[in-house]
Scaffold this motif. Structure first.
Motif, short mmCIF file in Angstrom:
data_model
loop_
_atom_site.label_atom_id
_atom_site.label_comp_id
_atom_site.label_asym_id
_atom_site.label_seq_id
_atom_site.Cartn_x
_atom_site.Cartn_y
_atom_site.Cartn_z
N ARG A 1 0.80 -1.22 0.00
CA ARG A 1 0.00 0.00 0.00
C ARG A 1 0.84 1.28 0.00
O ARG A 1 0.30 2.36 0.07
N LEU A 2 2.16 1.14 -0.09
CA LEU A 2 3.04 2.29 0.00
C LEU A 2 2.77 3.31 -1.10
O LEU A 2 2.66 2.95 -2.28
N THR A 3 2.65 4.55 -0.73
CA THR A 3 2.57 5.65 -1.68
C THR A 3 3.64 6.67 -1.31
O THR A 3 4.09 6.72 -0.17
N ALA A 4 4.05 7.48 -2.28
CA ALA A 4 5.08 8.49 -2.06
C ALA A 4 4.45 9.87 -2.14
O ALA A 4 3.35 10.04 -2.71
N PRO A 5 5.11 10.87 -1.58
CA PRO A 5 4.58 12.23 -1.68
C PRO A 5 4.45 12.68 -3.14
O PRO A 5 5.12 12.13 -4.04
N ARG A 6 3.61 13.67 -3.39
CA ARG A 6 3.40 14.18 -4.74
C ARG A 6 4.74 14.64 -5.32
O ARG A 6 5.51 15.32 -4.66
N GLY A 7 5.00 14.23 -6.55
CA GLY A 7 6.24 14.58 -7.23
C GLY A 7 7.36 13.58 -7.01
O GLY A 7 8.42 13.69 -7.62
N TRP A 8 7.15 12.61 -6.17
CA TRP A 8 8.15 11.59 -5.90
C TRP A 8 7.84 10.34 -6.70
O TRP A 8 6.68 10.08 -7.05
#
Length: 143
Positions: free
Chosen positions: A69-76
């Motif tokens: 479920r890992l997501t990264a910050p916007r732009g990453w």
């Protein structure tokens, strides 16, 4: 522990038993870790790979659920590395090659021999080769 006249010296702070299994770094998650997350700040990239051999201070161990479920910050960007030990799904080419091999094995021996230009058991010419079904016997040059 040190020994004194009164017996073993005990710590004032009770300690929990240290587990050999690394746990997920997420708060309130006690599941075993299966992946390690690290950040490459210069490239704005989060890298999720197989569980690292040693726990590093700036890396985060994650369980299977949290790593999926890992997501990264916007732009990453998120880069997911695989270790190769996990079974991969067969591709269309793999399945087609398997089907062709099964069809070839099911062909009658005479038609297979005609397609190869030799007859079964004929020795295969000068190579000293004898075919029996799908097996091939190579004779040594000395015999």
């Amino acid at each position: 522990m040190r020994e004194s006249r009164r017996g073993p010296v005990k710590s004032a702070v009770p300690s929990n038993v240290v587990s050999l299994v690394r746990r997920c770094s997420r708060t309130a998650c006690g599941r075993p870790a299966v992946a390690t997350l690290t950040y490459v700040y210069a490239d704005s990239t989060a890298v999720l790979g197989p569980l690292a051999t040693y726990a590093e201070p700036h890396c985060y161990d994650l369980c299977a659920e949290h790593s999926e479920r890992l997501t990264a910050p916007r732009g990453w960007d998120v880069v997911r590395l695989t270790d190769g030990s996990a079974p991969s799904r067969p591709s269309g080419d793999d399945l087609e090659a398997l089907a062709n091999a099964v069809r070839e094995a099911a062909r009658p021996h005479e038609r297979a021999a005609e397609a190869g230009g030799t007859r079964p058991g004929s020795g295969g010419g000068n190579t000293g080769e004898t075919r029996r079904g799908h097996l091939r016997v190579l004779r040594s040059p000395d015999s």
